[in-house]
Motif scaffolding. Structure first.
Motif, mmCIF file in Angstrom:
data_model
loop_
_atom_site.group_PDB
_atom_site.id
_atom_site.type_symbol
_atom_site.label_atom_id
_atom_site.label_comp_id
_atom_site.label_asym_id
_atom_site.label_seq_id
_atom_site.Cartn_x
_atom_site.Cartn_y
_atom_site.Cartn_z
ATOM 1 N N GLY A 1 -1.498 4.256 3.292
ATOM 2 C CA GLY A 1 -2.294 3.052 3.538
ATOM 3 C C GLY A 1 -3.301 2.749 2.438
ATOM 4 O O GLY A 1 -4.245 1.995 2.643
ATOM 5 N N ARG A 2 -3.106 3.322 1.262
ATOM 6 C CA ARG A 2 -4.072 3.070 0.198
ATOM 7 C C ARG A 2 -3.537 2.032 -0.782
ATOM 8 O O ARG A 2 -2.351 2.021 -1.099
ATOM 9 N N ASP A 3 -4.446 1.153 -1.223
ATOM 10 C CA ASP A 3 -4.119 0.200 -2.283
ATOM 11 C C ASP A 3 -4.546 0.844 -3.597
ATOM 12 O O ASP A 3 -5.738 0.925 -3.889
ATOM 13 N N LYS B 1 0.851 -1.189 0.000
ATOM 14 C CA LYS B 1 0.000 0.000 0.000
ATOM 15 C C LYS B 1 0.893 1.248 0.000
ATOM 16 O O LYS B 1 2.083 1.170 0.293
ATOM 17 N N MET C 1 -4.377 -0.103 -6.506
ATOM 18 C CA MET C 1 -4.907 -1.013 -7.511
ATOM 19 C C MET C 1 -6.426 -1.121 -7.402
ATOM 20 O O MET C 1 -7.140 -0.959 -8.370
ATOM 21 N N SER C 2 -6.895 -1.378 -6.191
ATOM 22 C CA SER C 2 -8.342 -1.568 -5.995
ATOM 23 C C SER C 2 -9.005 -0.314 -5.453
ATOM 24 O O SER C 2 -10.219 -0.187 -5.465
ATOM 25 N N GLY C 3 -8.201 0.605 -4.929
ATOM 26 C CA GLY C 3 -8.760 1.811 -4.334
ATOM 27 C C GLY C 3 -9.015 1.712 -2.842
ATOM 28 O O GLY C 3 -9.388 2.698 -2.207
ATOM 29 N N ALA C 4 -8.821 0.528 -2.249
ATOM 30 C CA ALA C 4 -9.080 0.361 -0.812
ATOM 31 C C ALA C 4 -8.197 1.326 -0.010
ATOM 32 O O ALA C 4 -7.055 1.553 -0.400
ATOM 33 N N PRO C 5 -8.708 1.886 1.094
ATOM 34 C CA PRO C 5 -10.051 1.701 1.657
ATOM 35 C C PRO C 5 -11.107 2.494 0.874
ATOM 36 O O PRO C 5 -10.772 3.467 0.215
ATOM 37 N N VAL C 6 -12.331 2.025 0.985
ATOM 38 C CA VAL C 6 -13.446 2.637 0.239
ATOM 39 C C VAL C 6 -14.650 2.838 1.168
ATOM 40 O O VAL C 6 -14.698 2.251 2.250
ATOM 41 N N PRO C 7 -15.607 3.648 0.754
ATOM 42 C CA PRO C 7 -16.849 3.766 1.542
ATOM 43 C C PRO C 7 -17.596 2.436 1.556
ATOM 44 O O PRO C 7 -17.463 1.641 0.621
#
Lengths: 596, 596
Positions: free
Chosen positions: A569-571, A565, A573-579
């Motif tokens: 702390g962001r991934d 990440k 690739m997938s955008g995590a974390p997300v709402p």
């Protein structure tokens, strides 16, 4: 059906006959089947097929117009399966930089398993030129880059060796412990996990510390685990919200036992390509290492002939002169240290000077720092006369740093200056560090430190560390004098592990909790366990991400983790974390609070 | 210092010379040092010292009054270290039930390392008599129970063998993938983890499914991981909120390849004490297994000579008679199945009859079930005449079940009755199951099922499963006819693993998403990855907790996990989950919502 022994491991259960990295002179004439990615092609005739193991040149024969037509339309990174015959490359066309550079494969049939889109975000060979955000967003493409392939395979190899040593050579048991647990008093910030029970949360473990000790109580006298741990700490370049540690604990052991185990373990698991390792490791006491290097993670690859260590002057200097010259407040805890860069380093530019001043202002505002070139003409001449001059053996052209203040801060400031200067010189292409790996145990840490802001004792490591038996007498009267049975392992200037002998007596543990102002009630299971037949025990945790970084000779922790990440702390690739949906929030009885 | 080779693995780095489980006749006369727990003592003279490896009898000599005094005051489960000499037990006093039963150790010195409290919640030997809640609360004591020691050590051994096979014999790479990720559309309920970014959450992965596929795209063509997974599903006896699976994925592979790999892998890792394993495993198609056993997890240890399988009668029965007799609504999808228990089982009591009725009422209310003893006198006589009578070969005393309804429900009801009856007989001490392990692949699952409530297609496994190439033609017109390239592995009636060949083409994946009404947008990285050179690939996941249960011959999953939680997800030892502070909630921008 039991697999035939003659199939090489890497091709078992799949239809290829070879990987793209192995065909050599001795394979000439063989019919082979390869699978891989189209790395490159030219003139419809030459293709480079790449897989995890290397690259092979394919050649399409003149008369196979059909295959040439296919080749023309192939996009780079498409997945192909080919059958062909291994040929010797024509004289003069060998490629010495390629493992398979002596041969080429004449294609007899070609199958496009999956065509790649023509607009790839970057070319694999030019991975390093892509922005980090792009690399991370398209991690599934980045992973094809040979360096990442190499690093993750080395990681797998080293961890397997670690397991082999611990299980096969030392009879350890690999035990999985929970990650959904309860918040730890003290320690790092832990992620919380809401449950379907309103208001009740798990915490993700920051380490298996409690479990490993409880396993000792439970009679598993030799435990290890490659453990996933979680910390929600401030973003830092070498930190990930989840990380992996090699977690070890033994019963009936002392410091020596753990240190010997780790030395043998690393010697066994050390990859050849990571340089030399000398066993046993060096050892230094915390007190000494701070005095000499101003850090408890010294990089011993910086040789003292090039950059000398710190020098304590406190007793050689008349404090009244100090007071007068440095305008320090009288303080009996005042310490004076010097650091000298010999005249050989005549590269002391403004930029490094600025870096150093900034260091002092930002991190050690309470420390007085004087920097001067010998012969100096400033007001400090009288400080560095006589004994001091003699001890430091100052010569014309030397650059002298004199720091004065509270002990640890004074040491640390000079320690950081020392390191900055070494890095500065290396950035200017001056070879400073030796190439040999330097592993070092730091022992005899103080058990406590004193937080002047809160006016209270704090633990230097964690509240389960056992005090040194010789120092138990000071526990009440002079706790700062008590050493802990703690050891840190430092490699090339980085802490790669730390551990301790733990407290196994309930009474002593309770006393330490009390001294540290730790509420015992959430830890009742620990206290009870210590009363229920807890053996003496100790262990260590080694940060695997960091260790593998050092073994791979990379500074970026993202280069040894498959899906890292960002610092935040962001991934990507997938955008995590997300709402998440309101429905899910309802399920867990939580609501997001607006920021005010 | 490199450790001396002569020290046995289990004693390296500690001071004991032997464990408590190994001293034998050949050690007589040796001076030994042992560490362990006081399991038992009598007459101040005889002590039993236990560690993870066994127990040894200690004897305190007559003249050592000092040691006898010490022994008198020792509580059970105290931790001792002793030095002594190995003696042959006096004739007649040998204990054949004890590995060390031929010897005893005459104590020369005894050190109490840690005294246990006198009020232990249970005696180790009587662990099984304690309530489960007590066992879990004092898990650190429970773990000393030999069966738990054995199970967790076997778990460690099996997992090590799995790693050895995959890495050493098959060149797989062990790659760690993140657990903090993004919620998955479809699939199980996932735990969420709030972050410091208001309103944004990670989800804890329910499996590394996406990552393993992305690793294939990234060129790691042979991946595995012993992966921690999380599901917040309804409490069930054999379910834990976190669990471990062996996760495998390969590129350029077909179903055969994966199945062969798994067969070889299990053969290699199989512990001797877990009974026989025959390779290759049996194989059955989903359609056939449902028809014969009414379940896709049949327990083939139940022999057909004892309990016959299901028998399809649909075509043998005149549906108008059925309609008339059973008062079923006309429905062309109506299926009729029979299950016969031969007259040898004359133990068909009221209690099993009740269980069966309840089963039907609770789970299969739409299925008509008739139960009768031959010769029957009821209204169904005319149904079971002629062809049916002949096919079922009914004899006087047989018990016949006739079920009629929608296919899967009808099959499943009779399948459950079959299993209930086998269990019922075994509970009555009639040996039903054979002792040989029965491993079975189930293949040719339908890709979709139809949810009559939502009136929509659902995936039988997950949306990444590749359709059978022969069935692609039916995808639009008759999707329920399409088989997936999925395989389940069943052992002794339990599903222990499942996997599939995955979709590697972006277009096909999008089509399947559309058919399943899955919003593609949160999965854009998958779609993009499939367009970026995704190789054909497939894999499997094996539930390790379940597999180890079967290998340990225990039904309770808690017996193979070091620190299990209750069915409700609570850790009785620490109390987790627990309330957290308002401060922490603020940090994560969440608030607990009151239940209305």
């Amino acid at each position: 059906m039991l697999v035939k022994e003659c199939v090489p491991p890497v091709n078992k259960f799949v239809s290829r006959t070879h990987t793209c990295g192995e065909l050599k002179i001795q394979n000439i004439g063989e019919n082979v089947q390869l699978c891989g990615w189209l790395e490159y092609s030219r003139t419809k005739k030459f293709l480079i097929l790449r897989d995890s193991y290397g690259s092979t040149q394919l050649i399409i024969p003149e008369h196979r117009i059909d295959l040439q037509e296919m080749a023309k339309n192939l996009t780079f990174e498409s997945v192909l399966s080919i059958e062909g015959k291994v040929l010797k490359r024509p004289k003069g066309q060998e490629n010495k930089h390629m493992e398979t550079g002596d041969i080429e494969v004449e294609v007899k049939s070609l199958k496009v398993l999956n065509m790649a889109k023509s607009t790839m975000p970057f070319i694999i060979r030019e991975y390093n030129k892509a922005k980090e955000d792009t690399q991370l967003k398209y991690r599934y493409i980045s992973l094809r880059y040979p360096e990442l392939q190499k690093n993750l395979r080395l990681r797998s190899d080293v961890i397997m060796k670690i397991r082999e040593y611990l299980i096969r050579e030392c009879n350890f048991v690999d035990i999985e412990t929970p990650t959904l647990f309860k918040n730890t008093p003290e320690g790092a910030q832990e992620f919380v996990v809401p449950t379907k029970i309103p208001g009740q949360f798990y915490s993700l473990v920051q380490s298996p510390q409690q479990f490993k000790q409880l396993l000792m109580v439970g009679g598993f006298d030799r435990y290890f685990q490659i453990a996933r741990c979680y910390r929600d700490e401030k973003p830092r370049h070498d930190r990930q919200p989840e990380f992996t540690q090699l977690d070890i604990e033994m019963s009936f052991v002392d410091c020596e036992g753990i240190m010997e185990l780790v030395e043998n373990l690393l010697a066994y698991s050390w990859p050849e390509e990571s340089g030399e390792l000398t066993v046993p490791f060096k050892r230094m006491k915390y007190e000494d290492v701070m005095k000499l290097y101003g850090t408890d993670q010294p990089d011993l690859r910086i040789p003292q002939q090039l950059i000398f260590h710190l020098c304590r002057l406190t007793e050689l200097i008349d404090h009244s002169i100090l007071k007068q010259n440095l305008k320090m407040e009288q303080n009996e805890n005042l310490e004076v240290y010097a650091l000298v860069f010999s005249q050989k380093h005549n590269s002391f530019t403004t930029s490094i000077k600025d870096t150093i001043s900034k260091l002092q202002r930002t991190y050690f505002p309470s420390v007085k720092l004087i920097q001067t070139k010998i012969p100096n003409t400033s007001a400090i001449t009288n400080i560095i006369e006589g004994n001091v001059q003699q001890k430091l053996n100052l010569r014309e052209g030397d650059v002298l740093f004199l720091a004065c203040g509270e002990k640890v801060h004074t040491q640390s400031l000079l320690g950081k200056i020392r390191l900055e200067f070494a890095n500065f010189l290396e950035n200017k292409n001056q070879q400073i560090r030796t190439s040999k790996n330097e592993l070092l145990w730091i022992t005899d840490f103080p058990l406590f430190s004193f937080n002047t802001e809160t006016n209270s004792l704090e633990t230097m490591h964690h509240p389960f560390t056992r005090p040194h038996s010789d120092d138990l007498q000071y526990l009440t009267e002079n706790p700062l004098k008590v050493r802990g049975l703690h050891y840190d392992l430092v490699m090339n200037g980085f802490e790669i592990g730390g551990g301790s002998i733990r407290i196994h007596e309930s009474k002593l543990q309770q006393e330490i909790f009390k001294m540290l102002n730790i509420d015992e009630s959430p830890l009742m299971h620990i206290s009870d366990a210590l009363e229920s037949g807890a053996p003496p025990h100790g262990g260590i945790a080694i940060g695997l991400d960091r260790l593998i970084c050092l073994l791979c000779n990379t500074k970026n922790i993202k280069n040894v983790i498959a899906f890292p990440k960002t610092m935040a702390g962001r991934d990507l690739m997938s955008g995590a974390p997300v709402p998440i949906s309101e429905e899910i929030k309802k399920l867990y009885h939580i609501q997001t609070v607006e920021i005010k």
